[in-house]
Design a protein around this motif. Structure first.
Motif, PDB file in Angstrom:
ATOM      1  N   LYS A   2      48.751  89.797 -23.800  1.00 60.53           N
ATOM      2  CA  LYS A   2      49.557  90.340 -22.700  1.00 60.53           C
ATOM      3  C   LYS A   2      50.157  91.680 -23.107  1.00 60.53           C
ATOM      4  CE  LYS A   2      54.391  89.020 -23.322  1.00 60.53           C
ATOM      5  NZ  LYS A   2      55.628  88.567 -22.757  1.00 60.53           N
ATOM      6  N   LYS A   3      50.385  92.545 -22.129  1.00 61.94           N
ATOM      7  CA  LYS A   3      51.095  93.790 -22.423  1.00 61.94           C
ATOM      8  C   LYS A   3      52.597  93.539 -22.319  1.00 61.94           C
ATOM      9  CE  LYS A   3      48.382  97.891 -22.047  1.00 61.94           C
ATOM     10  NZ  LYS A   3      48.403  99.299 -21.658  1.00 61.94           N
ATOM     11  N   LYS A   5      56.440  94.528 -21.700  1.00 62.25           N
ATOM     12  CA  LYS A   5      57.146  95.509 -20.858  1.00 62.25           C
ATOM     13  C   LYS A   5      58.234  96.174 -21.696  1.00 62.25           C
ATOM     14  CE  LYS A   5      56.504  92.944 -16.525  1.00 62.25           C
ATOM     15  NZ  LYS A   5      55.264  93.612 -16.232  1.00 62.25           N
ATOM     16  N   TRP A  28      49.323  97.687 -26.440  1.00 62.76           N
ATOM     17  CA  TRP A  28      50.153  96.479 -26.378  1.00 62.76           C
ATOM     18  C   TRP A  28      51.361  96.625 -25.452  1.00 62.76           C
ATOM     19  CZ3 TRP A  28      51.085  94.733 -32.192  1.00 62.76           C
ATOM     20  CH2 TRP A  28      49.849  94.474 -32.803  1.00 62.76           C
ATOM     21  N   ASP A  78      60.809  93.353 -21.729  1.00 57.14           N
ATOM     22  CA  ASP A  78      60.732  92.422 -22.862  1.00 57.14           C
ATOM     23  C   ASP A  78      61.548  92.927 -24.038  1.00 57.14           C
ATOM     24  OD1 ASP A  78      58.911  90.535 -21.682  1.00 57.14           O
ATOM     25  OD2 ASP A  78      57.335  92.031 -21.929  1.00 57.14           O
TER      26      ASP A  78
END
Ligand code: NAP
Length: 353
Positions: A2-3, A5, A28, A78
């Motif tokens: 997943k990328k 945030k 990433w 994130d």
């Protein structure tokens, strides 16, 4: 994969712009929120920023609306990178960590806090574990990781092979520092054109202290015992745009080390990040050069996307043991690029999720 945030605090500043540039195509991380002062909040990034990078503002970032630097305004990230002005970074970064949002910062405010890592990932990757002793957030989800001053990075990276092989007793460093290290607009042109400024406020103190924490030993209680060698520093501002050049003289703990053994220490040194496949990790973090004319800021500071530290003129010194020249890109390796590498290591270790 997943990328993640990523938010950028201080996104309109000199370091913030470097973050925008380095993260624009990151495999990433994606830029999901841009934060700056109330002067900029509410404007599009294109309107708010005085863009000083040599490429266009990434198209997918230019139209984003700048927010104020609060966890509420930047909800959904994130983690955040910080290129905030040090005068405001303390409270703002703490508010994010307290809200459970990891902070990966360039600002100096938390560098000396006992449980805050001062990280150069190839030198002290084990120090990331300090975050488990931070108590910003009850679940430990929010934490602060700092990267050191832009001279400390090439200094510690270049000393590391010698420290590992022979130990270091004392160091004298003269730094010839690029103008971009002072941010924008930085040093007055009348001071720096065809001139050298022999004083940079606050710089020598950072250079004499930060390497000792970076090269210190991690204790079980999450504190670091600083390395026990002494450093003397003289910092000069020189008319160079990018790339801090250091003249370093070291006295080693081990006596009688030959020039050949010192060269071998660089050639045999193993990068602890090798094999982790971090996107910003240089293949050769420390490059020993043989040509006595090298390294030079204009020719070599951009090597490996600005993430490599070059070392040259390694030779016996009349006074101490060895002298050498080191070079690091100050706004990439010494600032935003170093922070991006820190975040990549934190992701790899499962500390940013
Ligand atoms: P800068 O160009 O002055 O940028 C400062 C940023 O902070 C701007 O985005 C500014 O937003 C924001 N800001 C200022 N006051 C604010 C507030 N009250 N609330 C929220 N945001 C605020 O500084 P810089 O040169 O990029 O340096 C940034 C940090 O990185 C500093 O802590 C510096 O010591 C450190 N650092 C810099 C370098 C370097 O090479 N320049 C190297 C290593 C570390 P506005 O545009 O809205 O004012």
């Amino acid at each position: 994969m997943k990328k993640f945030k990523a938010g950028i605090l201080g996104a309109t500043g000199a370091v913030g712009q470097k973050f925008v540039r380095l993260l624009a195509d990151h495999p990433w991380f994606e830029i999901s929120a841009l934060g700056a002062s109330e002067r900029s909040a509410g404007k599009s990034y294109r309107e708010a920023v005085n863009w000083i990078e040599a490429v266009e503002i990434p198209a997918h970032v230019a139209g984003q609306t700048v927010k104020d630097c609060s966890p509420e305004a930047m909800a959904g990230v994130d983690f955040v990178f910080s290129g905030l002005d040090a005068a405001v970074a303390g409270d703002i970064e703490k508010s994010f960590a307290t809200a459970g949002i990891p902070v990966v910062t360039n600002a100096r405010v938390y560098r000396r806090e006992p449980h805050v890592p001062l990280l150069v990932p190839e030198v002290n990757p084990d120090h990331v574990m300090q975050i488990h002793k931070q108590n910003f957030h009850p679940d430990g989800k929010g934490f602060i990781v700092t990267n050191p001053n832009c001279v400390c990075v090439p200094l510690t990276l270049s000393m590391k092979p010698l420290a590992d092989a022979f130990g270091i007793e004392s160091v004298v460093v003269v730094s010839m520092q690029a103008i971009s290290g002072a941010g924008y607009p930085g040093v007055p042109s009348l001071d720096i054109t065809s001139n050298v400024m022999p004083y940079i406020s606050g710089e020598e103190e950072k250079i004499m202290w930060e390497p000792l924490k970076v090269m210190g030993m991690l204790n079980d209680d999450g504190t670091v015992t600083n390395a026990d060698f002494g450093i003397h520093s003289s910092a000069f501002r020189v008319p160079v745009v990018e790339g801090h050049l250091l003249s370093v003289i070291v006295k080693l703990k081990k006596q009688g080390v030959s020039e050949e053994e010192a060269h071998q220490a660089f050639r045999n040194w193993k990068n602890p990040l090798a094999g982790l496949e971090l996107p910003s990790s240089p293949v050769e973090p420390v490059k020993l050069m043989d040509d006595p004319r090298y390294p030079q800021p204009r020719l070599h500071s951009g090597r490996e996307n600005g993430m490599q530290v070059s070392v040259g003129r390694l030779r016996k010194a009349g006074l101490f043991d060895f002298a050498y020249t080191a070079l690091g890109h100050n706004t990439i390796r010494g600032a935003a690029g170093g922070a991006v590498l820190n975040a990549e290591l934190l992701v790899k270790k499962g500390l940013i999720t």
